[in-house]
Design an enzyme around this catalytic site. Sequence first.
Site, mmCIF file in Angstrom:
data_model
loop_
_atom_site.group_PDB
_atom_site.id
_atom_site.type_symbol
_atom_site.label_atom_id
_atom_site.label_comp_id
_atom_site.label_asym_id
_atom_site.label_seq_id
_atom_site.Cartn_x
_atom_site.Cartn_y
_atom_site.Cartn_z
ATOM 1 N N LEU A 16 -3.229 4.047 -0.060
ATOM 2 C CA LEU A 16 -2.724 3.030 0.866
ATOM 3 C C LEU A 16 -2.061 1.880 0.132
ATOM 4 C CD1 LEU A 16 -5.792 2.870 3.271
ATOM 5 C CD2 LEU A 16 -3.806 4.400 3.357
ATOM 6 N N ASP A 17 -1.114 1.254 0.810
ATOM 7 C CA ASP A 17 -0.481 0.055 0.267
ATOM 8 C C ASP A 17 -1.141 -1.177 0.875
ATOM 9 O OD1 ASP A 17 0.586 -0.243 2.839
ATOM 10 O OD2 ASP A 17 2.586 0.418 2.255
ATOM 11 N N ILE A 18 -0.602 -2.334 0.600
ATOM 12 C CA ILE A 18 -1.185 -3.605 1.033
ATOM 13 C C ILE A 18 -1.242 -3.734 2.558
ATOM 14 C CG2 ILE A 18 0.964 -4.948 0.964
ATOM 15 C CD1 ILE A 18 -2.340 -6.231 -0.391
#
Length: 141
Positions: A16-18
């Site tokens: 996952l990203d931010i």
Amino acid sequence: MSQPFRVRIAVRGYELDIQGHVNQAVYLQYAEHARWECLRAAGLHPDALRAAGVGPVQLECTIRYLRELRAGDEVDVSCGFVWGGGRTFRMEQEYVRVDGTPVAQLTGVGGVLDLQTRRLVADPAERFRSLASSPTHLGLG
């Protein structure tokens, strides 16, 4: 083959990203995994391809994002080959949640590299057909 090859992938937290959705680069990894699983199902294992002096290469790739993938989601990634004349072929891949929601689409151009000459083979469909034990997974009869 009427239905393209598919593989199910569970989204992992570290992908996952931010924003809390799957990082864009991970979509490329999912597509690559599906392609290799398709090749493997066709009987084209990496060691066998290297022994035959060839390897698949991706020359171009475009991803169209339609919906988010988040932690805990499962996605089916398809792999379809579109064969034509010449040294290249098209790849079409769809990412679909298990509930049927389309998530993304990938289109690309690939080829089969001669590992000795470092050039694309003239007829990639025929080369894969000759090496595969189950060429129907690749859309080859």
